[in-house]
Design an enzyme around this catalytic site. Structure first.
Site, PDB file in Angstrom:
ATOM      1  N   MET A 150      62.986 -36.829  71.936  1.00  0.00           N
ATOM      2  CA  MET A 150      62.367 -35.761  72.714  1.00  0.00           C
ATOM      3  C   MET A 150      63.203 -34.489  72.621  1.00  0.00           C
ATOM      4  O   MET A 150      64.372 -34.529  72.256  1.00  0.00           O
ATOM      5  CB  MET A 150      62.285 -36.155  74.199  1.00  0.00           C
ATOM      6  CG  MET A 150      61.665 -37.487  74.480  1.00  0.00           C
ATOM      7  SD  MET A 150      59.927 -37.437  74.086  1.00  0.00           S
ATOM      8  CE  MET A 150      59.738 -39.098  73.508  1.00  0.00           C
ATOM      9  N   SER A 151      62.618 -33.380  73.010  1.00  0.00           N
ATOM     10  CA  SER A 151      63.345 -32.110  73.011  1.00  0.00           C
ATOM     11  C   SER A 151      64.533 -32.148  73.967  1.00  0.00           C
ATOM     12  O   SER A 151      65.523 -31.446  73.752  1.00  0.00           O
ATOM     13  CB  SER A 151      62.415 -30.956  73.392  1.00  0.00           C
ATOM     14  OG  SER A 151      61.941 -31.121  74.711  1.00  0.00           O
ATOM     15  N   CYS A 152      64.465 -32.998  74.989  1.00  0.00           N
ATOM     16  CA  CYS A 152      65.559 -33.112  75.960  1.00  0.00           C
ATOM     17  C   CYS A 152      66.716 -33.950  75.418  1.00  0.00           C
ATOM     18  O   CYS A 152      67.749 -34.079  76.072  1.00  0.00           O
ATOM     19  CB  CYS A 152      65.050 -33.716  77.265  1.00  0.00           C
ATOM     20  SG  CYS A 152      64.401 -35.394  77.085  1.00  0.00           S
ATOM     21  N   GLY A 153      66.526 -34.530  74.227  1.00  0.00           N
ATOM     22  CA  GLY A 153      67.568 -35.347  73.617  1.00  0.00           C
ATOM     23  C   GLY A 153      67.405 -36.833  73.842  1.00  0.00           C
ATOM     24  O   GLY A 153      68.084 -37.628  73.199  1.00  0.00           O
ATOM     25  N   GLU A 154      66.514 -37.219  74.751  1.00  0.00           N
ATOM     26  CA  GLU A 154      66.270 -38.640  74.993  1.00  0.00           C
ATOM     27  C   GLU A 154      65.360 -39.209  73.917  1.00  0.00           C
ATOM     28  O   GLU A 154      64.655 -38.478  73.223  1.00  0.00           O
ATOM     29  CB  GLU A 154      65.637 -38.838  76.372  1.00  0.00           C
ATOM     30  CG  GLU A 154      66.567 -38.463  77.512  1.00  0.00           C
ATOM     31  CD  GLU A 154      65.938 -38.698  78.873  1.00  0.00           C
ATOM     32  OE1 GLU A 154      65.062 -39.582  78.995  1.00  0.00           O
ATOM     33  OE2 GLU A 154      66.314 -37.992  79.813  1.00  0.00           O
TER      34      GLU A 154
END
Length: 180
Positions: A150-154
């Protein structure tokens, strides 16, 4: 020409929606784009105007159409929302119509395709899954979400399907030949 109505909501995956518009046009489809206010903060409506060759609609009022929620709904064969955020999924499942995209969901009587996009924690929330089940029971069609980063890094389930996957799904939902 077969018209596709594309709803763009406020997920970071909204940038992929520009590719969807471009590809649909290359395949010979007409595309009308409706955006939420949040989506317009992520990708400018001018991008979609250039790619679709038409205006972008973002308000029930001031659209140039006296009954935009009815007229846009009647002109299209499929209403695809990409990205479909938890917010729009919740609105759709509960009949909430507080912007043009959600109002169109209530006035559109054809096939509605949702391409979810959200953080994996959000996707797995019981309330979101309950809303998804309700929409499936109501006849909504889903494509994705996919597993990935994901864009959040998850990493996990919540990535919006790639534009080519969404376009192929749209084509399978249209009656042959592809005409209005």
């Amino acid at each position: 020409m077969t018209e596709i109505l594309l709803g763009v909501t406020g997920g970071i995956a909204a940038y992929k929606s520009a590719t969807i518009v471009s590809s649909l046009r290359k395949h010979g489809f007409g595309v009308s784009v409706v955006m939420t206010k949040a989506a317009a903060k992520l990708v400018t409506p001018a991008v979609f105007e250039a790619l679709s060759g038409g205006p972008v609609f973002s308000s029930v009022f001031h659209t140039g159409k006296s009954h935009a929620h009815i007229e846009l709904a009647r002109e299209a064969k499929i209403f695809c929302i990409a990205p479909a955020t938890a917010n729009i999924i919740g609105k759709a499942a509960n009949g909430i119509a507080d912007d043009l995209v959600s109002t169109l969901l209530l006035s559109f009587d054809g096939t509605i395709l949702l391409a979810p996009a959200m953080n994996p924690v959000m996707w797995n929330k019981p309330s979101v899954q309950r809303n998804v089940r309700q929409l499936q029971e109501d006849g909504f069609v889903f494509v994705g979400p996919e597993d990935g980063r994901m864009s959040c890094g998850e990493t996990g389930t919540g990535r919006m399907s790639e534009p080519d996957v969404i376009i192929e799904k749209i084509k399978t939902l249209l009656p042959l030949p592809f005409s209005k």
